[in-house]
Write a protein that holds these residues in place. Structure first.
Motif, PDB file in Angstrom:
ATOM      1  N   LEU A 263       0.826  -1.212   0.000  1.00 61.23           N
ATOM      2  CA  LEU A 263       0.000   0.000   0.000  1.00 61.23           C
ATOM      3  C   LEU A 263       0.857   1.258   0.000  1.00 61.23           C
ATOM      4  O   LEU A 263       0.499   2.260  -0.640  1.00 61.23           O
ATOM      5  N   HIS A 264       1.988   1.209   0.690  1.00 61.20           N
ATOM      6  CA  HIS A 264       2.886   2.371   0.703  1.00 61.20           C
ATOM      7  C   HIS A 264       3.380   2.675  -0.714  1.00 61.20           C
ATOM      8  O   HIS A 264       3.476   3.845  -1.123  1.00 61.20           O
ATOM      9  N   THR A 265       3.667   1.631  -1.472  1.00 60.50           N
ATOM     10  CA  THR A 265       4.100   1.820  -2.856  1.00 60.50           C
ATOM     11  C   THR A 265       2.990   2.458  -3.684  1.00 60.50           C
ATOM     12  O   THR A 265       3.243   3.379  -4.486  1.00 60.50           O
TER      13      THR A 265
ATOM     14  N   ALA B 165      -3.838   7.818  -9.626  1.00 62.02           N
ATOM     15  CA  ALA B 165      -4.762   6.703  -9.841  1.00 62.02           C
ATOM     16  C   ALA B 165      -4.458   5.551  -8.895  1.00 62.02           C
ATOM     17  O   ALA B 165      -5.373   4.883  -8.376  1.00 62.02           O
ATOM     18  N   GLN B 166      -3.170   5.293  -8.644  1.00 56.89           N
ATOM     19  CA  GLN B 166      -2.796   4.220  -7.723  1.00 56.89           C
ATOM     20  C   GLN B 166      -3.216   4.554  -6.294  1.00 56.89           C
ATOM     21  O   GLN B 166      -3.720   3.688  -5.567  1.00 56.89           O
ATOM     22  N   LYS B 167      -3.024   5.799  -5.893  1.00 54.67           N
ATOM     23  CA  LYS B 167      -3.436   6.193  -4.550  1.00 54.67           C
ATOM     24  C   LYS B 167      -4.950   6.110  -4.407  1.00 54.67           C
ATOM     25  O   LYS B 167      -5.470   5.681  -3.364  1.00 54.67           O
ATOM     26  N   GLU B 168      -5.667   6.506  -5.437  1.00 61.31           N
ATOM     27  CA  GLU B 168      -7.129   6.415  -5.401  1.00 61.31           C
ATOM     28  C   GLU B 168      -7.581   4.955  -5.285  1.00 61.31           C
ATOM     29  O   GLU B 168      -8.530   4.642  -4.567  1.00 61.31           O
ATOM     30  N   MET B 169      -6.884   4.059  -5.979  1.00 59.55           N
ATOM     31  CA  MET B 169      -7.206   2.636  -5.906  1.00 59.55           C
ATOM     32  C   MET B 169      -6.975   2.115  -4.485  1.00 59.55           C
ATOM     33  O   MET B 169      -7.789   1.337  -3.956  1.00 59.55           O
ATOM     34  N   ALA B 170      -5.874   2.541  -3.852  1.00 59.00           N
ATOM     35  CA  ALA B 170      -5.592   2.118  -2.483  1.00 59.00           C
ATOM     36  C   ALA B 170      -6.657   2.637  -1.522  1.00 59.00           C
ATOM     37  O   ALA B 170      -7.125   1.898  -0.641  1.00 59.00           O
ATOM     38  N   GLN B 171      -7.056   3.889  -1.684  1.00 62.25           N
ATOM     39  CA  GLN B 171      -8.074   4.466  -0.798  1.00 62.25           C
ATOM     40  C   GLN B 171      -9.414   3.748  -0.964  1.00 62.25           C
ATOM     41  O   GLN B 171     -10.110   3.472   0.024  1.00 62.25           O
TER      42      GLN B 171
ATOM     43  N   THR C  54      -3.745   0.881  14.167  1.00 60.71           N
ATOM     44  CA  THR C  54      -3.903   1.110  12.734  1.00 60.71           C
ATOM     45  C   THR C  54      -4.041   2.574  12.355  1.00 60.71           C
ATOM     46  O   THR C  54      -3.564   2.996  11.291  1.00 60.71           O
ATOM     47  N   ALA C  55      -4.685   3.365  13.198  1.00 59.56           N
ATOM     48  CA  ALA C  55      -4.928   4.771  12.851  1.00 59.56           C
ATOM     49  C   ALA C  55      -3.628   5.523  12.546  1.00 59.56           C
ATOM     50  O   ALA C  55      -3.549   6.224  11.518  1.00 59.56           O
ATOM     51  N   PRO C  56      -2.573   5.401  13.368  1.00 62.90           N
ATOM     52  CA  PRO C  56      -1.319   6.091  13.024  1.00 62.90           C
ATOM     53  C   PRO C  56      -0.675   5.534  11.749  1.00 62.90           C
ATOM     54  O   PRO C  56      -0.035   6.286  11.001  1.00 62.90           O
TER      55      PRO C  56
ATOM     56  N   LEU D 262       0.629   6.203   5.804  1.00 61.69           N
ATOM     57  CA  LEU D 262       0.372   5.820   4.411  1.00 61.69           C
ATOM     58  C   LEU D 262      -0.249   6.955   3.606  1.00 61.69           C
ATOM     59  O   LEU D 262      -0.280   6.890   2.368  1.00 61.69           O
ATOM     60  N   GLY D 263      -0.774   7.955   4.291  1.00 58.89           N
ATOM     61  CA  GLY D 263      -1.473   9.021   3.588  1.00 58.89           C
ATOM     62  C   GLY D 263      -2.886   8.613   3.185  1.00 58.89           C
ATOM     63  O   GLY D 263      -3.450   9.160   2.231  1.00 58.89           O
ATOM     64  N   LEU D 264      -3.472   7.656   3.912  1.00 56.84           N
ATOM     65  CA  LEU D 264      -4.818   7.180   3.624  1.00 56.84           C
ATOM     66  C   LEU D 264      -5.764   7.618   4.734  1.00 56.84           C
ATOM     67  O   LEU D 264      -5.357   7.830   5.876  1.00 56.84           O
ATOM     68  N   THR D 265      -7.035   7.723   4.385  1.00 60.23           N
ATOM     69  CA  THR D 265      -8.065   8.133   5.340  1.00 60.23           C
ATOM     70  C   THR D 265      -8.948   6.945   5.674  1.00 60.23           C
ATOM     71  O   THR D 265      -9.527   6.330   4.766  1.00 60.23           O
TER      72      THR D 265
END
Length: 357
Positions: free
Chosen positions: A190-192, A199-205, A257-259, A264-267
């Motif tokens: 996920l970090h990658t 688009a990859q970050k959106e897919m991870a989110q 997990t929250a930290p 990761l920059g995810l919400t």
């Protein structure tokens, strides 16, 4: 679930008191002494029948979950984005198969046959973790399963390394070591993605949005406060099988997990998630367990698909089991024949070169 068996607990982190000596059923004095001393019950020890039955149910459910859990990730082995990712995923799926074997072996020490457990799974009489009834829609789901699902599994399973039944506790030590690897590879994947293209970050989110609440449900329904008396609470805690409540384990998972999500920059998809300075924990929103119970009843997105695949694999693998049994019987007969021979005959056979057909 996934090693938790949805067995409620009375007080987080503390076991319900074992019965007083005057209340102990005759013949079980050693059992309760071992439990009180935080020792380990072994297969040949005398134990309550409901303790044995409860362990069989829990360990079997755990084993089934490992085997069924190979499906959502195994489907992505041929579609992994690189050779490195493919090798990592293959190793992980192979680990899950091994975990299932460890756990079936642990269940068999309680006097149940593995074939019987599989029959109960295939007929729907035994369950597996509800989390594996959700689809893996994108490659980001594979990383999210490693990070969230395996992360929740670790929180659930580490206390089982200290459970009162020896074979289960010992199996869990190795399982937890390998699950830690799985969680780290999920986080790294996920970090990658989150540090790749938009688009990859959106897919991870998107993947995290879909897996967050089912991951929280893995710990089971509420079992503290007003719900503390429901289910098998008192016995499981008194037996030393369960050491923490579902709610306590779930809180640990959120706090852990929250930290990581921030790193990761995810919400995480919970508007009520925030740090509570007074409690020293994260507050989080109310879980809708209606979805969990619907999935358990067989109404999840992939229940039918998962079980159809499992039954088909079992049927198609029948010839392997039959061949293994035939070979074992042949070897046993050969060994019995050798034992019946005189020392002179055995020495002569060792000196005779084996003929090649």
């Amino acid at each position: 679930m996934y090693g938790n068996d949805f067995v409620p607990a009375e007080t987080p982190g503390t076991a319900a008191p074992a019965p007083l000596d005057a209340e102990v059923e005759p013949g079980l004095e050693d059992f309760w002494r071992i439990v009180r001393e935080d020792g380990r019950i072994e297969p040949r020890d005398v134990m309550p029948e409901d303790y044995r039955a409860s362990l069989i149910r829990q360990i079997a459910q755990h084993a089934h979950s490992e085997i069924i859990g190979m499906q959502p990730e195994g489907a992505w082995i041929s579609r992994a984005p690189s050779l490195r990712r493919k090798a990592i995923l293959m190793a992980k799926v192979q680990d899950e198969a091994g975990h299932g074997l460890y756990l079936y072996a642990a269940a068999e020490t309680l006097g149940v046959d593995r074939a019987e457990l599989l029959d109960q799974l295939h007929s729907g009489r035994q369950k597996y973790s509800s989390i594996f009834n959700y689809p893996t829609l994108t490659w980001a789901d594979i990383g999210t399963i490693g990070w969230l699902v395996d992360g929740a599994a670790i929180v659930n399973q580490v206390p089982l390394c200290r459970c009162s039944y020896g074979p289960y506790a010992r199996a869990m030590i190795r399982v937890c070591k390998e699950e830690s690897f799985h969680q780290r590879q999920g986080f790294e994947a996920l970090h990658t993605l989150t540090h790749g293209s938009p688009a990859q970050k959106e897919m991870a989110q998107d993947a995290v949005n879909r897996w967050w609440w089912p991951s929280l449900m893995m710990f089971g329904p509420h079992d503290s406060g007003a719900a503390a008396g429901q289910g098998h609470t008192a016995k499981s805690m008194a037996w030393g099988v369960k050491r923490f409540s579902n709610d306590d384990l779930r809180q640990r998972f959120v706090d852990m997990t929250a930290p990581q999500a921030e790193a990761l920059g995810l919400t995480l998809p919970d508007p009520d998630l925030r740090w509570n300075e007074q409690r020293g924990h994260y507050d989080f929103g109310e879980i809708d367990f209606t979805e969990l119970f619907e999935v358990i009843r067989g109404n999840g997105p992939c229940n039918a698909e998962r079980m159809a695949h499992r039954r088909r694999a079992h049927e198609e693998g029948a010839w392997v089991r039959e061949a293994a049994l035939a070979y074992a019987e042949k070897q046993a007969q050969k060994q019995a024949g050798k034992q019946a021979q005189s020392p002179v005959q055995q020495d002569a056979e060792r000196r005779t070169p084996e003929r090649v057909a």
